[in-house]
Enzyme design. Structure first.
Site, PDB file in Angstrom:
ATOM      1  N   ASP A 116       0.847  -1.197   0.000  1.00 39.61           N
ATOM      2  CA  ASP A 116       0.000   0.000   0.000  1.00 39.61           C
ATOM      3  C   ASP A 116       0.880   1.244   0.000  1.00 39.61           C
ATOM      4  OD1 ASP A 116      -1.902   1.957   0.405  1.00 39.61           O
ATOM      5  OD2 ASP A 116      -2.131   1.523   2.550  1.00 39.61           O
TER       6      ASP A 116
ATOM      7  N   ASP B 131      -1.967  -1.176  -3.680  1.00 43.56           N
ATOM      8  CA  ASP B 131      -2.272  -0.429  -4.893  1.00 43.56           C
ATOM      9  C   ASP B 131      -1.128  -0.517  -5.901  1.00 43.56           C
ATOM     10  OD1 ASP B 131      -0.354   1.295  -3.743  1.00 43.56           O
ATOM     11  OD2 ASP B 131      -1.924   2.410  -2.695  1.00 43.56           O
TER      12      ASP B 131
ATOM     13  N   ASP C 190      -5.723  -9.950 -15.459  1.00 42.18           N
ATOM     14  CA  ASP C 190      -6.811 -10.863 -15.138  1.00 42.18           C
ATOM     15  C   ASP C 190      -8.004 -10.473 -15.999  1.00 42.18           C
ATOM     16  OD1 ASP C 190      -8.425 -12.738 -13.592  1.00 42.18           O
ATOM     17  OD2 ASP C 190      -6.927 -12.456 -12.013  1.00 42.18           O
TER      18      ASP C 190
ATOM     19  N   ASP D 129     -10.363 -15.770 -15.962  1.00 47.07           N
ATOM     20  CA  ASP D 129     -11.155 -16.242 -14.828  1.00 47.07           C
ATOM     21  C   ASP D 129     -12.280 -17.186 -15.265  1.00 47.07           C
ATOM     22  OD1 ASP D 129     -11.540 -15.619 -11.871  1.00 47.07           O
ATOM     23  OD2 ASP D 129     -13.552 -15.187 -12.606  1.00 47.07           O
TER      24      ASP D 129
ATOM     25  N   GLU E  21      -8.330 -20.252 -16.447  1.00 45.24           N
ATOM     26  CA  GLU E  21      -8.668 -20.870 -15.153  1.00 45.24           C
ATOM     27  C   GLU E  21      -9.899 -21.735 -15.368  1.00 45.24           C
ATOM     28  OE1 GLU E  21      -9.959 -19.882 -10.569  1.00 45.24           O
ATOM     29  OE2 GLU E  21     -10.997 -19.022 -12.274  1.00 45.24           O
TER      30      GLU E  21
ATOM     31  N   HIS F 243      -4.874 -16.761  -4.764  1.00 42.47           N
ATOM     32  CA  HIS F 243      -5.687 -15.956  -3.844  1.00 42.47           C
ATOM     33  C   HIS F 243      -6.960 -16.667  -3.392  1.00 42.47           C
ATOM     34  CE1 HIS F 243      -7.415 -15.542  -7.765  1.00 42.47           C
ATOM     35  NE2 HIS F 243      -8.498 -14.985  -7.256  1.00 42.47           N
ATOM     36  N   ASP F 244      -7.239 -17.848  -3.921  1.00 46.78           N
ATOM     37  CA  ASP F 244      -8.432 -18.600  -3.531  1.00 46.78           C
ATOM     38  C   ASP F 244      -8.121 -19.803  -2.637  1.00 46.78           C
ATOM     39  OD1 ASP F 244     -10.034 -16.972  -5.176  1.00 46.78           O
ATOM     40  OD2 ASP F 244      -9.792 -18.313  -6.903  1.00 46.78           O
TER      41      ASP F 244
END
Ligand code: TEU
Length: 574
Positions: free
Chosen positions: A24, A32, A101, A209, A277, A349-350
């Site tokens: 950040d 960010d 993504d 995705d 994915e 991230h999942d």
């Protein structure tokens, strides 16, 4: 046989940045683009070739950016389009590429396309999404009136009623993520145009995705298209059904991906990368998707190995059996040996953190098991993906209460499970092990308060173990997890056999030791990984191993005849 000139990505390693949790730069507690720009040295030092950036587009953030309301901008939360351009330039200057993504199975319900679609039954964009009347014989809003019985990935039905028009719209994920109707050619053209716009801007490809969900099956029992979506088999213990047969790798999926390739990628110069994915994809389907002659995608993310430690629901925890893992990875290695290509991952991230899930995150074995798992994965044939923090041995978060979770999947599941009668304590235990928030705690840069991630209040708590486990502490430590990842990545770059060699699984039945060979011409590597706290006599398992030359190991030199707990060795056979 490897092709004459293998594509560049056969020796590449990809690093995934989940921007919210990476770094950040403005103190609002959310990572960010400015933060990423400040930390590019970390990626360069690691030696990765590609940065895959999870979504930074304008979004209400219902699913942390996987709900996009504008495909051609940057959310002010993350920065500006100028900073994205700066990131492209900075990466290219360092010889790295940027993978964006692409989330086009669904948009946000705040996307202007959906707002126009929902405005009326006669809207010009009505057909851009999946609108359906209530089930015949039911009034809108009545229980059971949903057009099909499908269960959403994020709990509850996949249908949401729009009171104004009295119709339902389809959302395989959250209700704020309506599915686009890919049957409509205008939708497809709009997506392709947007993709070309990003490529023209300089991005090097896309991670797509849930791309195997874009074709929905409209066939009735007789196989003829009847325009309807159909119920799936009931899911025991619920009033819902499993619709996956109607939307995983549906009838037009190959047609759509081939069309996308023609419309977006064909004829472009430059070294691009596409990765689809694909939850639920089989090896046989993956061969088709990644066959270069078919020109669909370069590689896919498959989910078999991350489905071995639970039942049909990810919250139904089961111990992982090593032979299942070997059978699965082995099948994928063989299935994509002559045609197609694998992508390799433990984490994203999942998924919960690999060292906690497949390794041993106790102080005694955390470093050794993290480096052992890394060695195992990176020595397979395929393109390895490193998820931010994995290279530091980051572990699951010690969640103790529901208030600590932020993820929509976790929160929805809790509401659903508890209202269906599950014990809240048991639900919390499952969340603690499997919640996606385990992967989403801020990256641990140093031992300062908030781990150097932010000067403000982090959106999700920093793991208290950052005092010991952080990048600053590992950077100059040759024994660190970070140093080991650096060596693995360098090995893939320098050694053809690591990138391209044939794979042969050994000891398929062994409960603790995972071993295989990689061979290219006369060059042969033997990889041995002990995924357990038990020591083994190496000669008894693999007689050729003790005398072989050590290329890379994760423990300090010791008795070559003993395979210590969580030891991994890459050996060169004479
Ligand atoms: O995930 C797809 C997916 O099916 C699962 O990984 C899902 O996130 C969940 O863990 C199932 O239990 C992709 C994205 O990676 C994920 O972050 C998004 O939430 C999802 O699609 C919707 O866009």
């Amino acid at each position: 046989m490897p092709p004459e000139t293998p594509p560049w990505w056969t020796r590449a390693v990809v690093y995934q940045v989940y921007p919210r949790s990476f770094a950040d730069s403005d103190g609002d507690g959310i990572g960010d683009l400015g933060g990423i720009l400040q930390r590019l040295d970390h990626l360069a030092d690691l030696g990765v070739d590609v940065l895959w950036l999870s979504p930074v587009y304008p979004s209400p953030q219902a699913d942390n950016g996987y709900d996009i309301s504008d495909y051609q901008g940057i959310d002010p939360l993350f920065g500006t389009l100028e900073q994205l351009d700066e990131l492209i330039a900075a990466l290219h200057a360092r010889g790295m590429k940027l993978l964006m993504d692409l989330v086009v199975n669904h948009t946000s319900d705040a996307h202007p396309w959906f707002e126009e679609s929902r405005a009326s039954r006669t809207s010009a964009k009505r057909d851009w999404y999946w609108w359906r009347p209530p089930r015949p014989g039911f009034a809108a809003g009545e229980p059971g009136a949903e057009p099909t019985n499908w269960q959403s990935f994020f709990s509850g039905p996949v249908w949401e009623l729009d009171e104004a028009s009295g119709e339902y719209y389809l959302h395989l994920f959250d209700r704020r993520q309506p599915d686009l109707n890919w049957e409509n050619p205008q939708v497809r053209q709009a997506v392709y145009e947007m993709m070309r716009w990003w490529l023209d801007r300089g991005v090097d490809g896309f991670r797509m995705d849930v791309i195997n969900m874009i074709s929905k099956d409209l066939q009735g029992m007789d196989g003829a298209e009847d325009g309807h979506l159909h119920d799936g088999p009931p899911i025991p213990g619920t009033s819902l059904g499993d619709g996956s047969a109607s939307y995983l790798c549906g009838p037009r999926i190959h047609e759509f991906l081939a069309e996308m390739h023609r419309e977006v990628f064909a004829g472009r110069d430059g070294a691009l990368l596409t990765v689809g994915e694909m939850p639920g994809v089989t090896v046989e389907q993956a061969r088709l998707f990644t066959d270069p002659d078919r020109a669909e995608v370069d590689m896919v993310f498959q989910f078999e190995h991350v489905g071995l430690d639970h039942g049909t629901s990810k919250w139904d925890l089961r111990p992982l059996r090593m032979r299942d893992l070997k059978a699965s990875f082995g099948r994928w290695q063989t299935g994509l040996a002559d045609v197609g290509w694998n992508s390799l991952y433990w984490d994203n991230h999942d998924q919960p953190r690999a060292v906690s899930r497949f390794g041993d995150d106790s102080p005694e074995f955390r470093r050794d098991s993290a480096t052992c798992l890394a060695t195992l994965l990176h020595l397979h044939r395929g393109t390895p993906y490193v998820y931010q923090g994995e290279e530091l041995g980051m572990a699951n978060f010690p969640f103790t209460s529901l208030e600590q979770f932020r993820d929509v999947e976790s929160l929805n599941h809790h509401v659903q499970a508890v209202s269906a009668g599950s014990d809240p304590g048991e639900v919390l235990t499952a969340l603690r092990a499997m919640s996606r928030d385990n992967a989403r705690t801020p990256v641990q840069w140093d031992a300062s308060p908030n781990a150097g991630f932010t000067t403000g209040t982090p959106w999700l708590a920093v793991n208290p173990d950052h005092l010991e486990w952080n990048a600053a502490a590992q950077r100059d430590d040759d024994r660190s997890v970070l140093a080991h990842y650096r060596r693995l990545i360098a090995l893939r770059h320098s050694d053809d056999v690591v990138a391209l060699g044939d794979f042969t699984m050994l000891l398929p039945e062994h409960d603790d030791v995972y071993a295989f060979t990689r061979a290219l011409g006369d060059d042969e590597l033997l990889v041995v990984c002990n995924l357990s706290p038990t020591a083994y006599r190496l000669a008894e398992l693999l007689p050729e191993a003790p005398a072989a030359e050590l290329v890379l190991g994760n423990l300090d030199d010791d008795d070559p005849a003993e395979l210590r707990p969580w030891e991994a060795r890459v050996l060169r056979l004479p």
